[in-house]
Design an enzyme around this catalytic site. Sequence first.
Site, short mmCIF file in Angstrom:
data_model
loop_
_atom_site.label_atom_id
_atom_site.label_comp_id
_atom_site.label_asym_id
_atom_site.label_seq_id
_atom_site.Cartn_x
_atom_site.Cartn_y
_atom_site.Cartn_z
N MET A 1 -43.04 2.20 6.94
CA MET A 1 -41.79 2.17 6.16
C MET A 1 -40.89 3.33 6.57
SD MET A 1 -41.80 0.48 2.58
CE MET A 1 -43.02 1.16 1.51
N CYS A 2 -40.94 4.42 5.91
CA CYS A 2 -40.04 5.58 6.05
C CYS A 2 -38.74 5.34 5.27
CB CYS A 2 -39.66 5.91 7.48
SG CYS A 2 -41.04 6.38 8.53
N GLY A 3 -38.18 6.42 4.79
CA GLY A 3 -36.90 6.35 4.10
C GLY A 3 -35.89 7.27 4.76
N ARG A 32 -41.26 5.43 -0.01
CA ARG A 32 -41.15 4.85 1.33
C ARG A 32 -41.79 5.76 2.38
NH1 ARG A 32 -37.77 0.50 1.92
NH2 ARG A 32 -38.05 0.74 4.14
N SER A 149 -37.91 10.64 4.82
CA SER A 149 -39.26 10.68 4.27
C SER A 149 -40.13 9.80 5.15
CB SER A 149 -39.27 10.19 2.81
OG SER A 149 -38.84 8.85 2.73
#
Lengths: 298, 225
Positions: A1-3, A32, A149
């Site tokens: 994911m990652c944000g 995330r 993130s």
Amino acid sequence: MCGIVGLFLKDDGLRPELGAMLTEMLVTMTDRGPDSAGLAVYTPGREPGQAKLTVQAADPSDFEGLDREISGVVGADVAMTVKDSHAVIGLPREMLDRGRTALRDLRPDIRVMSAGETIEIYKEVGLPGDVAKRFDIPGLQGTHGIGHSRMATESAVTTLGAHPFSTGADQCLVHNGSLSNHNSLRRKLAREGVAVETENDTEVAAAYLTREMQQGSSLGRALESGLADLDGFYTFVVGTRDGFGVVRDPIACKPAVMAETDQYVAFGSEYRALVGLPGIDIARVWEPEPATVYFWKH
Amino acid sequence: MQTFDLESMGLRDLNAALQGQGPDTNETSREVVNPRGSHALAVGLDAPLDVTVHGSTGYYCAGMNSRATIRITGSAGPGVAENMMSGTVIVEGDASQYAGATGHGGLLVIRGNASSRCGISMKGIDIVVGGDVGHMSAFMAQKGNLVICGDAGDALGDSIYEARLFLRGRAKGLGADCVEKEMRPEHLELLAGLLDRAGMNARPEDFRRYGSARGLYHFDIDNAY
């Protein structure tokens, strides 16, 4: 994911709030990417002609006396502010390269996170809220900034694997996605003398953009050639001294939402990241198109 | 009418309250405030409720809906009304990617634009979009109707089965095995009904119909790599 979050201010009156606004946005993206977090904040100094290196040490005692030692080598005033595992070293702009060389000789284990006139990059392993607190990000003023993130997929959870990545003076890159040709591209760049420190896929993309720009491309052109040369999934957000850009791969499955008002342009992996911004209810909100480079400049 | 404040109530309690509604209730109207882009709002409803969410939602709002009418006054995040079985979902703003994916039935109305992969693998749902749809919309669409009042992105209807696509604007490109088809009186009648149910002010005569050329249904050595 990652944000990913990004905020580019048009209204100078919001500058004192930049760090606080970015932190609030990034904290909403904790689920995330709870592995590590990082922020690039563009904070112009009060004195013109100054530049800064933001550096990171595994052992902060390495910072002791460092400003005096660098000053002694470059022959100019050096000011250092230590924040937890990072330090911001201010020095005259024309001394930036010499300062960097001096740092490498004096403290080989210290890593340069960013270099430039206004950029400061902070990143560490941990939850976004904790990382922002360690470096007092809410207290930072500035013109624009980017936060990330990380939920690691392609390489280990380490400080150096966290985003943002520096791509040159006052430039940075963050990434949501995964690149599938980063190993072959890393070898290709190595043959051309471009060093990549980690196994991380995004660092290869950063090195690729740096190489393209060293060969004369503008950032916009470098991102456009990246659409042909970088294989995989990505939403990239990039920062420059006076600008902020977004590009998504042609499939565009990694989410992206943008909002614009008279006061700011904002980016979020999700709308959740934007809900606390002033005037969001009347903002123009849209999704960036695939394979299209967006750029805003002061 | 009951009003639920998501901020004070929390997601699990909100969904439990909506899902726990018996089919015989007289009082069917529900309002949800402070959605703030939250995920999975009003999913798995199985009663003829009338739910209005005031604001914008995150991932998977109104997923698996059965019988309920769910209205979102703002925009919806990815996967709105995913796998809907029946009922109606109305998005007053825009919808993010894969709106109405795999839906078996019911009606999804998006008054603004829909992003990429709208109606991917739809299996009987009807989707009416007031604006444009993004690339790869109706990818592998099997059954149902996708009505697009604006334009379509690249590869519309790629590898489509028996869903019908009605497009008023232009498609940037058609996907593999998707072709324009004759608009016969029964299609005009069907489209008029869908536009009417969705409350869209558009003339069926302005649309073109697209569907499967059925060229991928059987193995063809020329299609092998």
